[in-house]
Structures are given as structure tokens and as C-alpha cells.
Write an enzyme that holds these catalytic residues in place. Sequence first.
Site, PDB file in Angstrom:
ATOM      1  N   GLU A 280     -31.480  29.713  36.629  1.00  0.00           N
ATOM      2  CA  GLU A 280     -32.608  29.358  35.765  1.00  0.00           C
ATOM      3  C   GLU A 280     -32.632  27.855  35.468  1.00  0.00           C
ATOM      4  O   GLU A 280     -32.510  27.424  34.319  1.00  0.00           O
ATOM      5  CB  GLU A 280     -32.516  30.148  34.449  1.00  0.00           C
ATOM      6  N   TYR A 323     -30.719  14.682  19.357  1.00  0.00           N
ATOM      7  CA  TYR A 323     -29.402  14.806  19.985  1.00  0.00           C
ATOM      8  C   TYR A 323     -28.664  13.484  20.113  1.00  0.00           C
ATOM      9  O   TYR A 323     -27.590  13.444  20.730  1.00  0.00           O
ATOM     10  CB  TYR A 323     -29.541  15.354  21.412  1.00  0.00           C
ATOM     11  N   CYS A 350     -42.748   7.177  10.331  1.00  0.00           N
ATOM     12  CA  CYS A 350     -42.067   6.803   9.088  1.00  0.00           C
ATOM     13  C   CYS A 350     -40.760   7.583   8.918  1.00  0.00           C
ATOM     14  O   CYS A 350     -40.606   8.411   8.021  1.00  0.00           O
ATOM     15  CB  CYS A 350     -43.000   7.046   7.904  1.00  0.00           C
ATOM     16  N   GLU A 351     -39.817   7.342   9.820  1.00  0.00           N
ATOM     17  CA  GLU A 351     -38.475   7.936   9.798  1.00  0.00           C
ATOM     18  C   GLU A 351     -37.515   6.924  10.408  1.00  0.00           C
ATOM     19  O   GLU A 351     -37.797   6.342  11.456  1.00  0.00           O
ATOM     20  CB  GLU A 351     -38.417   9.221  10.628  1.00  0.00           C
TER      21      GLU A 351
END
Length: 425
Positions: A280, A323, A350-351
Site C-alpha cells: 500500500e 512533524y 498567525c501561528e
Amino acid sequence: MSSDLNLPNGFARQAGSLFCEDTQVSDLAEQFGTPLYIYSQTAITDAFLTWKQAFGDARHLVCYAVKANSNIAILRLLASLGSGFDIVSGGELERVLTAGGDAAKVVFSGVGKSPAEIRRALEVGIRCFNVESSSELYLIEKIASERGDTARISIRINPDVDAKTHPYISTGLKENKFGVNAQQALELYRYAQGASHLQPVGVDCHIGSQLTEVAPFVESVQHLRDLVLQLRKSGINIEHIDIGGGLGIQYSDEAIPSPSELISAVRAELDPLDAELMIEPGRSIVGNAGALLTKVLVEKAGDTKYFAVVDAAMNDLLRPALYSAWQNIVEVSVTQGSEKNTYDIVGPVCETGDFLGKERSLSAREGDLLAVMGAGAYSFSMASNYNTRPRAAEILVHGSHTHIIRQRETLSSLWQDEQIPEALL
């Protein structure tokens, strides 16, 4: 390390300009705007065929992991190449069907399938359910019985194998939510063997994503091999062994095993069982086939570092924020002798976590174009409208031909399903 090191298949630099196949990337930005996702059709095709060829003469089915990139044009391309599909939701199933995928080549994974999703999967005749708990098995049996169907099932084994990847994308440890242990699996297989509306046909395992070593795969398939031998002794016929996906791609200079190296090692363990092999892959098919184009809005000198504020953001590419993932960032156009600075490449959201890359040596003047490489997987598929930002357009490139495979969202479309109560009008 040079940012141009190891440009992936489908991308090259010619006379200072970045190309996707035979198409100049700066032309795409000018025509379609930024941010912009671009994908190389040739790179996707080559990556899929590499997986197919890796199996040699073994019976096999490559099931593309739809969650990596679910655009229906990409699904159609893969279906035309004979791909099966690994899905984790009813929505992904409908995308596969809309794209012309064969339901009989669909495996349905995921820990929380709803009754409606199970009914629809039975209705269209999917290949197999990858079952992750006893409750799910009983629910599938109940719905199959109500419909007068027989559900083909595989139990997902959690082998407690360390995939040596980021903890958020590790799925094969006993503390993870996925699958069941071998003893539980034996009990569920015995139950399914005696049930009128269940047919056990395979075993399944998936230990994580962005794997960079063959050894964890080998350890996991050894668990599957031992289980298959036990099941066959009990008279339970296992037709296929699904080893999951998760093989990584080269984002920087890490060493990644090839599909042929992986499958050769797996076949050494599983060939004596004479079962169909299933895998997969997602990221390893589409990841390096894509790039995210972005324009520098502001070059800003802070007290301790330089920032290049670009028009792409964490809503367009979540992996770095989620991550702390590293992805190569290159200039779309390189001018001989241009001065470089070391920048944090950040977006306008805004982070503080809104960054695409840190400590990058680039020429990134206001108005310049940058390309974030390796953005074909888990980029658009994880995108959002945070800060009321429209999601970017997607472009498929084949030679010198370009195709819009998803239009850029308009602002008004972002609130078209919202309503103001009459009392507030």
C-alpha cells in the site's frame, strides 16, 4: 548542502530556471498564481511502475494509499496503470469510483469504519476489509448478514515493531491504536471462518510511514508468515498477505531503500507461502512528483535571523509544523552571483509554528519564487482553510502540457455552506 542537490525525477534546472518536465516552473506561477501545487505525471507513472517491476514474477497487487494525494486526476492516472487502492474512508472510496478505479481492487483500512461506509463498500464489491478490532468484525458481519452478502476480510496485525520513524506516523507498536495482536487475530480468524457472512482471505500489517530501513519491514512480515502458517494448519485458507506501505522518500540526503530492495527482502520471507503479495505505497509514488510554488512577500531582518515571508503557509503544507518535517526548498530562478542569506521560510498565518523551512541558504528577495520539493504527498491532502485562506490550485504537468486538476478556491466558496440565523438579520 546545496538546495539543488538531488532534484527528484520530473524536475531539473536548465540555464538557472527550474523545470517540471518540459515546462518552465516560473511560467506556471505566472499563469496560475501562487501558492500552487504542481505534479509531474511522468514521475508518478515511473514511481508506480517501479513498484510493479519490483515484484518480478510474484503474484501481487499494488494498492495506492489514497490518503497521500486523493485528486481524482491522479487516481485516474494510477487506475489506468492497473493500480489497486488502499482507502481509509467512504469519501476516499467515492473518489476512487469517480476516478474510474476498480472496486474489486480496493482494500478498506482504518480503525473507525461507520455502518454507512461498510454498507457502501459491500454494495460496490470491494476486494477486502482490513479489520482492526473485534467490534469492527462483528459490525461487518451484522451488515453483511442484513444485506445477504459475504464480506471478504483480512485482520490487521499489530506486531509491536519499531518502525524508527516519527511517533505521529508510527502505527505498528502495541501502544498505537491500529490492529490487534497475533493471539487476538487467531481468535478473530477462527470466528470468521465459522461465520456465514464472513470470508477470511488475507492478513495485513502496516507499521508506519516514511520508513528508511528494510529491517522493520522484514521483522513485521516474519510475524505475518508465522501467523499464516498457524492459520493454514487450522484449515483457514489465506490467499493474500498485505505488508502495508510506508516506504520513505528522499527529502534531503537520507538513504532510502529502493522498492526492489524492499520486495526482494520480503519475498525471501514470504515466497514459500505461495500467497499473493499486496502493498500500500502512497508517499513513494506521489511524494517527490510534486512541488509547492510560493512567492516571497516580505524579506524581514529580525534581531537574530532573517525571515522570508511567503504566500504559502502551514494551511498549504502542514508537515513542517506537525512533524518538524524537513523538505527541500529551492529558488525557481537562479541568477549567477546572486547573494544568499540564511532564512527561516515562514508563512503569513498567525501561528509561530507557521514555517515551511528553517535555516535555509537562499536568494529570497521580495517577489522571488521558491519551490518546496517533495510536496506531492500529504500536502494538499492535509490542507485547510485556516485563517480563511483559499486552498491553492493543483496542476498536472506532462511534457510541455499543463492541466488544471483542481481550481483555486474562491473566497466566497469558503462560507457558501454557512448561514446567518434570521434573528441576526
